[in-house]
Design a protein around this motif. Structure first.
Motif, mmCIF file in Angstrom:
data_model
loop_
_atom_site.group_PDB
_atom_site.id
_atom_site.type_symbol
_atom_site.label_atom_id
_atom_site.label_comp_id
_atom_site.label_asym_id
_atom_site.label_seq_id
_atom_site.Cartn_x
_atom_site.Cartn_y
_atom_site.Cartn_z
ATOM 1 N N GLN A 301 0.846 -1.188 0.000
ATOM 2 C CA GLN A 301 0.000 0.000 0.000
ATOM 3 C C GLN A 301 0.883 1.240 0.000
ATOM 4 O O GLN A 301 1.696 1.427 0.890
ATOM 5 N N GLU A 302 0.717 2.082 -1.025
ATOM 6 C CA GLU A 302 1.567 3.262 -1.173
ATOM 7 C C GLU A 302 0.725 4.492 -1.489
ATOM 8 O O GLU A 302 -0.242 4.416 -2.255
ATOM 9 N N PRO A 303 1.069 5.647 -0.919
ATOM 10 C CA PRO A 303 0.376 6.897 -1.250
ATOM 11 C C PRO A 303 0.705 7.324 -2.672
ATOM 12 O O PRO A 303 1.653 6.823 -3.282
ATOM 13 N N SER A 304 -0.074 8.251 -3.197
ATOM 14 C CA SER A 304 0.129 8.659 -4.586
ATOM 15 C C SER A 304 0.018 10.167 -4.736
ATOM 16 O O SER A 304 -0.399 10.874 -3.814
ATOM 17 N N VAL A 305 0.374 10.635 -5.907
ATOM 18 C CA VAL A 305 0.134 12.032 -6.284
ATOM 19 C C VAL A 305 -0.939 12.062 -7.373
ATOM 20 O O VAL A 305 -0.944 12.918 -8.239
ATOM 21 N N SER A 306 -1.835 11.099 -7.295
ATOM 22 C CA SER A 306 -2.870 10.976 -8.317
ATOM 23 C C SER A 306 -4.188 11.560 -7.838
ATOM 24 O O SER A 306 -4.389 11.836 -6.657
ATOM 25 N N LEU A 307 -5.087 11.714 -8.782
ATOM 26 C CA LEU A 307 -6.415 12.273 -8.529
ATOM 27 C C LEU A 307 -7.457 11.390 -9.190
ATOM 28 O O LEU A 307 -7.286 10.975 -10.340
ATOM 29 N N SER A 308 -8.538 11.080 -8.476
ATOM 30 C CA SER A 308 -9.700 10.471 -9.120
ATOM 31 C C SER A 308 -10.765 11.560 -9.213
ATOM 32 O O SER A 308 -10.952 12.339 -8.270
ATOM 33 N N TYR A 309 -11.447 11.600 -10.348
ATOM 34 C CA TYR A 309 -12.389 12.706 -10.543
ATOM 35 C C TYR A 309 -13.550 12.298 -11.448
ATOM 36 O O TYR A 309 -13.500 11.286 -12.148
ATOM 37 N N ILE A 310 -14.614 13.101 -11.400
ATOM 38 C CA ILE A 310 -15.740 12.989 -12.322
ATOM 39 C C ILE A 310 -15.732 14.252 -13.174
ATOM 40 O O ILE A 310 -15.833 15.370 -12.653
ATOM 41 N N GLY A 311 -15.559 14.078 -14.471
ATOM 42 C CA GLY A 311 -15.458 15.219 -15.366
ATOM 43 C C GLY A 311 -16.756 15.494 -16.105
ATOM 44 O O GLY A 311 -17.572 14.592 -16.324
ATOM 45 N N PHE A 312 -16.931 16.760 -16.483
ATOM 46 C CA PHE A 312 -18.082 17.176 -17.276
ATOM 47 C C PHE A 312 -17.614 17.613 -18.651
ATOM 48 O O PHE A 312 -16.559 18.246 -18.782
ATOM 49 N N ASN A 313 -18.363 17.319 -19.681
ATOM 50 C CA ASN A 313 -18.090 17.864 -21.014
ATOM 51 C C ASN A 313 -18.724 19.251 -21.049
ATOM 52 O O ASN A 313 -19.921 19.401 -21.283
ATOM 53 N N ALA A 508 -15.546 25.023 -12.056
ATOM 54 C CA ALA A 508 -16.043 23.673 -11.746
ATOM 55 C C ALA A 508 -16.106 22.750 -12.964
ATOM 56 O O ALA A 508 -17.162 22.190 -13.266
ATOM 57 N N PRO A 509 -14.981 22.517 -13.654
ATOM 58 C CA PRO A 509 -15.004 21.621 -14.816
ATOM 59 C C PRO A 509 -15.065 20.145 -14.446
ATOM 60 O O PRO A 509 -15.328 19.297 -15.285
ATOM 61 N N MET A 510 -14.804 19.854 -13.168
ATOM 62 C CA MET A 510 -14.846 18.468 -12.705
ATOM 63 C C MET A 510 -15.092 18.430 -11.212
ATOM 64 O O MET A 510 -14.885 19.425 -10.499
ATOM 65 N N LEU A 511 -15.545 17.278 -10.739
ATOM 66 C CA LEU A 511 -15.678 17.035 -9.311
ATOM 67 C C LEU A 511 -14.471 16.230 -8.869
ATOM 68 O O LEU A 511 -14.216 15.130 -9.373
ATOM 69 N N TYR A 512 -13.690 16.760 -7.938
ATOM 70 C CA TYR A 512 -12.488 16.093 -7.448
ATOM 71 C C TYR A 512 -12.890 15.145 -6.319
ATOM 72 O O TYR A 512 -13.389 15.575 -5.285
ATOM 73 N N ILE A 513 -12.666 13.846 -6.509
ATOM 74 C CA ILE A 513 -13.109 12.867 -5.511
ATOM 75 C C ILE A 513 -12.053 12.655 -4.432
ATOM 76 O O ILE A 513 -12.236 13.035 -3.286
#
Length: 546
Positions: A301-313, A508-513
């Motif tokens: 298990q390792e931390p990341s510099v990544s992002l999960s998100y929900i994007g809008f067109n 607000a181009p995306m929702l940052y999860i």
């Protein structure tokens, strides 16, 4: 290794190193528990290799991965599954160490001639897997291909600040910039700037002239200078690499590595449990206890510099209205997603940048969960009774579960969401084409610099395949991002990135999860295997202890 003008850069990297706890790696759109993104993790290496692996060596490692690679060209798809393979075939001029400090790669030293001119001195005696010698002319050909509009690489933005590339002598390359560009050295550690054999570049151009697609030849004959050589790619099944016995540095220990496509999460865990695979990638939070209970494996298990998100067109109705985007962002309870889908693994994301990334500002307040305010915004936008829309995802179990949660939550404000699940390659292609309404994806800031974490995701020049799948085009934000990448003073750059993050709250181009943690199951027989903060496997020093 440089002139006095480099002191500001080294000072900045030193500060950055103090706040980073994860290893260096690659950045791009990420599949499943990996995020999109890219930076080389190749180690500096020692003297010319003897062709014999180090002590504790040997074994044929099998890694069960969630998706097939999309491309084996460094100029191809900007996704993590592809980068995990190509990272071991090709190498870059610079590398990032575990503290995200820039170190020598194929370039053993460099110097800043002036603020827009850099000279890079290549290692001598380095050869490609096909026996071709690494020279400045070869690097020039690679960089010019990456910038070639006919190639249309989604990674071309990495060299967007480059005006021209010159050969000074056989082993000295000069890069002329259009403007001072602070992230240059970090970008040259990105897998997208890795160096391919000149022969495969020439062959690929030749087949293009006969009507073939870009990268067709390279995908079948990938040749680099890395510690592993290409052996075989059976699309949809596996990619096999073997140790490069003539590697210029310290040879890899493993005899071979097989990246085996096992799309179902539970099947990957079963592969680990039965010993069919040595490593199971993206096991998911729900399988932590199952793997921990195995007598022959453990959880990495390792931390990341990544992002999960929900994007809008943002170019499609009703998402072309920022009030609708804000309303959806405020109607989705991300804490419920993190706890319910990810079992609390990871930290909530306020914006696109993870805390360790240069440019992150904890003082920026994001859009908070507020169902009443969300309904008010929808009504103001003319959608008091809601509307129908689609939400796309690939077959990642966590993303599918996230989509189901979002579907339920948005129904509370009258939005009827239909979920569509796509195969990974088609998913990337169709979101790059702008065919979607809403989508779930990830991004890994592989250089740990805000330029990579924001420019590809939000600048109008990066719309589509490079990363801006929200199709956002905002002149004011473009100007701030342009100014930030040209600014060389770290404090001034930070102020600009703070401004950009504040603007994104309103746009607000995306929702940052959330900023996730990587979860892998690893057999106890595997030694010295790791994964870095960008989701790239560290296998050069790995071996199997029988």
């Amino acid at each position: 290794m440089g002139r006095n003008k480099l002191l500001w850069l080294f000072s900045f990297l030193l500060v950055l190193a103090l706040v980073l706890t994860a290893c260096a790696g690659d950045g791009e759109p990420a599949e499943e528990d990996s995020s999109e993104g890219s930076g080389s993790t190749a180690e500096e290496g020692g003297e010319s290799g003897s062709g014999e692996a180090a002590s504790g060596s040997g074994g044929d490692l099998t890694i069960a991965i969630n998706s097939d690679v999309v491309s084996l060209s460094t100029h191809g798809s900007n996704d993590v599954p592809s980068s995990n393979v190509t990272e071991n075939i090709y190498e870059t001029l610079t590398t990032l160490d575990e503290n995200q400090e820039v170190q020598p790669g194929l370039a053993e030293e460099w110097e800043e001639v002036d603020e827009t001119t850099w000279d890079f001195h290549l290692r001598e005696g380095v050869t490609f897997h096909d026996g071709t010698e690494l020279t400045a002319e070869v690097v020039k050909a690679n960089f010019e291909r990456l910038m070639d509009e006919d190639i249309a690489s989604p990674r071309a933005f990495l060299l967007e600040a480059v005006e021209s590339v010159e050969v000074q002598d056989d082993y000295t390359l000069r890069i002329n910039l259009l403007y001072p560009y602070a992230p240059l050295l970090a970008n040259l550690a990105h897998n997208g700037t890795a160096i391919m054999s000149p022969d495969i570049i020439e062959e690929d151009y030749a087949q293009m002239e006969e009507g073939g697609d870009v990268d067709t030849y390279i995908n079948q004959h990938p040749v680099g200078t890395g510690p592993f050589k290409y052996e075989d790619w059976t699309p949809g099944e596996s990619v096999v690499l073997t140790r490069n016995e003539d590697y210029w540095g310290e040879p890899a220990k493993l005899d071979s590595v097989t990246f085996k496509v096992v799309s179902e999460q539970s099947s990957r865990v079963a592969e680990l449990e039965t010993g069919t695979s040595h490593v199971a990638d993206a096991i998911g939070p729900n399988n932590i206890s199952r793997v921990e209970g195995m007598p022959n494996a453990s959880v990495l298990q390792e931390p990341s510099v990544s992002l999960s998100y929900i994007g809008f067109n943002v170019q499609k109705e009703p998402f072309d209205d920022k009030r609708v985007r804000q309303a959806i962002s405020m109607a989705i309870n991300k804490e419920e997603i993190i706890e319910g889908v990810y079992n609390g693994v990871g930290i909530p994301a306020i914006g696109p940048l993870a805390p360790p990334v240069f440019g992150y500002d904890e003082s920026v307040d994001g859009l908070e969960y507020d169902l009443e305010k969300a309904q008010e915004l929808l009504a103001e936008a003319g959608y008091e009774d809601g509307f129908e829309t689609t939400l796309w995802t690939n077959d990642s179990e966590q993303r599918v579960d996230t989509a189901v949660t979002v579907q339920s939550q948005l129904s509370e404000i009258g939005i009827d969401v239909e979920i569509e699940e796509l195969e990974w390659g088609a998913y990337l292609e169709r979101t790059a084409n702008g065919e979607h309404d809403m989508f779930i994806l990830g991004w890994s800031t592989v250089t740990s610099d805000a330029d990579y974490g924001m420019y590809p995701l939000f600048h109008s020049s990066a719309v589509g395949d490079p990363g801006n799948r929200s199709f956002l085009e905002n002149d004011e934000l473009d100007e701030v991002l342009d100014d930030a990448r040209r600014e060389t003073d770290p404090e001034a750059r930070q102020e600009l990135y703070t401004q950009a993050q504040e603007m994104l709250v309103e746009i607000a181009p995306m929702l940052y999860i959330h900023h996730q943690e990587y979860l892998l199951g690893v057999s106890d027989t595997v030694k010295d295997f790791g994964i870095d903060a960008q989701g790239i496997y560290q296998i050069k020093q790995a071996y199997i202890e029988e």
